[in-house]
Design a protein around this motif. Sequence first.
Motif, short mmCIF file in Angstrom:
data_model
loop_
_atom_site.label_atom_id
_atom_site.label_comp_id
_atom_site.label_asym_id
_atom_site.label_seq_id
_atom_site.Cartn_x
_atom_site.Cartn_y
_atom_site.Cartn_z
N UNK A 50 0.87 -1.17 0.00
CA UNK A 50 0.00 0.00 0.00
C UNK A 50 0.91 1.23 0.00
N UNK A 51 0.56 2.24 -0.79
CA UNK A 51 1.31 3.51 -0.78
C UNK A 51 1.10 4.20 0.57
N UNK A 52 2.16 4.83 1.07
CA UNK A 52 2.07 5.56 2.32
C UNK A 52 2.34 4.67 3.52
N UNK A 53 2.29 5.29 4.68
CA UNK A 53 2.54 4.58 5.93
C UNK A 53 1.22 4.22 6.61
N UNK A 54 1.05 2.94 6.87
CA UNK A 54 -0.12 2.45 7.60
C UNK A 54 0.41 1.71 8.84
N UNK A 55 0.11 2.24 10.00
CA UNK A 55 0.53 1.59 11.24
C UNK A 55 -0.65 0.79 11.81
N UNK A 56 -0.36 0.00 12.82
CA UNK A 56 -1.42 -0.78 13.48
C UNK A 56 -2.53 0.16 13.96
N UNK A 57 -2.15 1.33 14.46
CA UNK A 57 -3.13 2.31 14.96
C UNK A 57 -4.06 2.83 13.85
N UNK A 58 -3.60 2.79 12.59
CA UNK A 58 -4.40 3.27 11.45
C UNK A 58 -5.42 2.25 10.96
N UNK A 59 -5.36 1.04 11.48
CA UNK A 59 -6.18 -0.05 10.95
C UNK A 59 -7.50 -0.19 11.70
N UNK A 60 -8.35 0.79 11.56
CA UNK A 60 -9.67 0.73 12.19
C UNK A 60 -10.48 -0.40 11.55
N UNK A 61 -11.33 -1.01 12.33
CA UNK A 61 -12.18 -2.09 11.82
C UNK A 61 -12.97 -1.61 10.61
N UNK A 62 -12.91 -2.39 9.54
CA UNK A 62 -13.68 -2.07 8.34
C UNK A 62 -13.01 -1.08 7.39
N UNK A 63 -11.92 -0.44 7.80
CA UNK A 63 -11.25 0.55 6.94
C UNK A 63 -10.50 -0.17 5.81
N UNK A 64 -10.77 0.29 4.58
CA UNK A 64 -10.14 -0.32 3.40
C UNK A 64 -8.92 0.48 2.96
N UNK A 65 -7.95 -0.26 2.42
CA UNK A 65 -6.77 0.34 1.82
C UNK A 65 -6.61 -0.24 0.42
N UNK A 66 -6.19 0.61 -0.52
CA UNK A 66 -5.99 0.14 -1.89
C UNK A 66 -4.55 -0.32 -2.06
N UNK A 67 -4.39 -1.54 -2.57
CA UNK A 67 -3.06 -2.10 -2.81
C UNK A 67 -2.52 -1.58 -4.14
N UNK A 68 -1.23 -1.78 -4.38
CA UNK A 68 -0.63 -1.36 -5.65
C UNK A 68 -1.15 -2.19 -6.83
#
Length: 179
Positions: free
Chosen positions: A129-147
């Motif tokens: 995933x582009x950018x920095x995603x930490x454990x704290x950023x991983x709210x339940x149900x939050x989606x991230x777009x992969x490369x």
Amino acid sequence: THTHTHARTMFALQSQIAGAKVVSKVVAKKQQRSTVVSAKISHGKGGEEGGRSFNNDAFGMICKAASYSMMGNAITASGEEETFTQEGPITVFAADDDAFGDFIKTKGVSKMDFVKMDGLGDIVKNHVVKGTVTKADMAAGKEFETLAGNKVVVADLPFKKNDIKVDNATIHAIKTVIV
């Protein structure tokens, strides 16, 4: 005796412990004075002669970790090393060898066939995933777009370890392959 001393010096320099960093100091007497020969020997993964050395980026960290060799092989075989060595920041969800082993079984292919699979590049890019995603950023149900262009709810992934910092990335060790 000069030839014998030289041979002992060369043998000492060639006697290396596989996979370790060794510092040897060999003293050879030559015409009543000492000559110090110093060598620092550093290997890449496996400790083979001429083994590849890796940087402290996402690709290097994955390749150096013993239980992530299949992911490292998949990255190399798919031609996606640059994806994992780019400047970043990126976030990598690194699947371990057990996860890749299970994935390969479900596909009914051998490890040799796996690295030749169609779509291997997208499978590999599904873990970035582009950018920095930490454990704290991983709210339940939050989606991230992969490369690879897929949406992933990363909070649902089975994690082994989170927030591993390297030069260009944050790495999360996971126990599944993202498809």
